[in-house]
Design an enzyme around this catalytic site. Structure first.
Site, PDB file in Angstrom:
ATOM      1  N   HIS A 298       0.828  -1.201   0.000  1.00 32.00           N
ATOM      2  CA  HIS A 298       0.000   0.000   0.000  1.00 32.00           C
ATOM      3  C   HIS A 298       0.862   1.251   0.000  1.00 32.00           C
ATOM      4  CE1 HIS A 298       1.091  -1.442   3.879  1.00 32.00           C
ATOM      5  NE2 HIS A 298       1.163  -0.213   4.243  1.00 32.00           N
ATOM      6  N   CYS A 299       2.195   1.076  -0.149  1.00 29.21           N
ATOM      7  CA  CYS A 299       3.073   2.261  -0.162  1.00 29.21           C
ATOM      8  C   CYS A 299       3.696   2.452  -1.549  1.00 29.21           C
ATOM      9  CB  CYS A 299       4.215   2.093   0.836  1.00 29.21           C
ATOM     10  SG  CYS A 299       3.717   1.863   2.511  1.00 29.21           S
ATOM     11  N   ILE A 300       4.580   1.498  -1.896  1.00 30.78           N
ATOM     12  CA  ILE A 300       5.465   1.703  -3.035  1.00 30.78           C
ATOM     13  C   ILE A 300       4.740   1.873  -4.366  1.00 30.78           C
ATOM     14  CG2 ILE A 300       7.544   0.869  -4.177  1.00 30.78           C
ATOM     15  CD1 ILE A 300       7.846   1.696  -1.191  1.00 30.78           C
TER      16      ILE A 300
ATOM     17  N   ILE B  66       1.917   3.149  -4.769  1.00 28.98           N
ATOM     18  CA  ILE B  66       0.950   4.252  -4.681  1.00 28.98           C
ATOM     19  C   ILE B  66       1.604   5.611  -4.445  1.00 28.98           C
ATOM     20  CG2 ILE B  66      -0.903   5.169  -3.199  1.00 28.98           C
ATOM     21  CD1 ILE B  66      -1.811   2.176  -2.934  1.00 28.98           C
ATOM     22  N   ASP B  67       2.552   5.658  -3.508  1.00 30.88           N
ATOM     23  CA  ASP B  67       3.124   6.964  -3.110  1.00 30.88           C
ATOM     24  C   ASP B  67       3.685   7.750  -4.290  1.00 30.88           C
ATOM     25  OD1 ASP B  67       2.386   6.015  -0.686  1.00 30.88           O
ATOM     26  OD2 ASP B  67       4.396   5.720   0.094  1.00 30.88           O
TER      27      ASP B  67
END
Ligand code: SAJ
Length: 433
Positions: A270-272, A274-275
């Site tokens: 849910h980070c890489i 999306i950010d």
């Protein structure tokens, strides 16, 4: 020293953490351990119920650590936003997903800010920790607070501090991970710093909230772009007839100026994934194309299709087509040894194989049932490895017995170099990215 800073120094402040997930709960615990009164505020009644029972629902927080804080009365949780009226400090740790058109979905930040505005009072610190595009704190949070009667830098102190929680990391935890912090004004920074320096080992002040927001996006864009690069290296190595894993391992012997990343089936979590798209979206509004981000996203997003092509090619070498073949996907979590399937490339691999007519099952010791992005599938708990036409290793959990899987499978498509060192099988058994 203002009364509020004195309250922080004396740990007499009441801290409210909005969003008690994998970022918020560890913060609640650290403030509680430091002696603050802390309340977690969350829309999820189950999280609130468990926290109030002193039971942890986050792998990195043992119940043995949370329980005593709750029973001492220092820590509790609620679904009622009324608690915000009692807060001397509010820290917002809510999700920042993408919407269907891959644009920032700011509703959680807006809802949290609106709730704070409904209960705001003079002398509060408000810190946003959710990963977001540069400018969010200044353009979304501040105007709402000022519309509710506050004057930022005078009777409310607003800052941004990126979360750096790495689930499962045994070394770097909330307390000892350096904490970047930017304030809307110098007074905002001073007050937010007084809050955090009481519970964390190191606070790293920067010049603004925009800079702090950008720091986080650089950190994770760095990973996404380098993973995109190494995935393209894997595509090049296939054309050149080289083993990308051998090449990367050898390059990683360089003691300076190099940091290894590894090819894979795509980018999950849910980070890489999306950010960086928060950053490219922001720059598009400024008529700038963030080419590296968009190129890396293109390469990474196409890796699941590449895995399916590799599978089709391997089946073909055994005179089989994907259509009608029984294929077992091994490991559906987004990375090894976690049970999180958010944005996992395995979802795309399964869907694309099904589109080609394969009969797809999956096995993952951490994920007994898959319900993600409209895909619902029960995992095969104890597969008969040889009963499938192809086994595709998508996530190489340590719990998997790879030598046994390779020995008993007909063919293995290995997207993680999980089969490294296994040589006592027929040459046409293993196919690596
Ligand atoms: N991946 C590759 N090749 C690599 C590294 C990762 O394909 O060389 C894939 C993983 O399989 C996964 C995705 O990329 O699907 C993301 O992996 P990740 O290792 O970046 O793990 P995350 O998503 O849990 O990222 C978190 C981030 N932590 C925070 O945002 C606070 C990231 O900044 C951390 O650097 C990372 O953990 C970490 O180091 O483990």
């Amino acid at each position: 020293m203002t009364d509020l800073i004195q309250k922080f120094e004396k740990r007499a402040a009441h801290v409210v953490v909005v969003g008690i997930g994998y970022v918020g709960l560890p913060l609640v615990v650290e403030f509680g351990k430091a002696g603050f009164r802390v309340t977690g505020l969350d829309k999820d009644p189950e999280k609130v119920r468990l926290l109030n029972k002193g039971e942890s629902y986050i792998g990195d927080i043992p119940t043995s650590e949370l329980g005593p804080l709750v029973s001492s009365g220092k820590v509790d949780a609620t679904t009622s936003e009324d608690i915000l009226a009692k807060a001397d400090a509010v820290i917002v740790c809510v999700p920042t997903p993408l919407n269907k058109t891959k644009e920032p979905d700011m509703r959680f930040i807006v809802d949290a800010t609106d709730a704070i505005c409904r209960h705001t009072h003079p002398n509060q610190v408000v810190v946003l920790e959710s990963t977001t595009y540069p400018g969010t704190t200044r353009e979304v949070v501040v105007p709402k607070l000022e519309a509710s009667g506050r004057t930022v830098g005078k009777d409310i102190f607003v800052a941004f501090s990126p979360e750096r929680v790495d689930p499962g990391n045994k070394v770097w935890k909330t307390k000892n991970t350096p904490k970047v912090l930017g304030g809307v004004t110098p007074e905002c920074l001073k007050h937010a710093q007084a809050l955090y320096q009481n519970i964390l080992d190191r606070v790293v002040p920067v010049s603004s909230t925009d800079a702090a927001e950008m720091v986080k996006l650089l950190e994770n864009t760095f990973r996404a772009v380098n993973i995109g690069l190494v995935n393209e290296i894997a595509l090049m190595c296939e054309k050149l007839g080289l083993d990308s894993w051998e090449v990367i391992d050898a390059a990683a012997t360089k003691p300076f100026g190099f940091m290894p990343f590894y090819p894979g089936p795509g980018l999950g979590g849910h980070c890489i994934p999306i950010d960086p798209l928060y950053l490219s979206w922001r720059l598009r509004a400024l008529k700038y194309t963030a080419r590296f981000i968009e190129l890396a996203d293109d390469i990474n997003s196409n890796m699941p299709a590449y895995v399916v092509r590799k599978t089709a090619s391997a089946l073909n070498k055994h005179k089989k087509s994907v259509n009608g073949s029984k294929v077992l996907v091994v490991g559906v979590a987004y990375k090894r040894d976690v049970d999180d399937v958010r944005e996992s490339p395995a979802i795309d691999v399964i869907s694309l194989l099904r589109d080609e007519g394969a009969d797809v099952s999956y096995h993952d010791p951490h994920v007994p049932k898959l319900e993600e992005h409209g895909l619902t599938l029960d995992g095969v708990a104890a597969p008969q490895w040889g009963s499938y036409d192809a086994t595709v290793i998508v996530t190489d959990h340590k719990a998997l017995d790879i030598p046994k899987i390779v020995r008993e499978s007909k063919i293995v498509i290995d997207t993680r170099n999980a089969t490294r060192g296994i040589t006592d099988v027929p040459a046409d058994r293993i196919y690596k990215l």
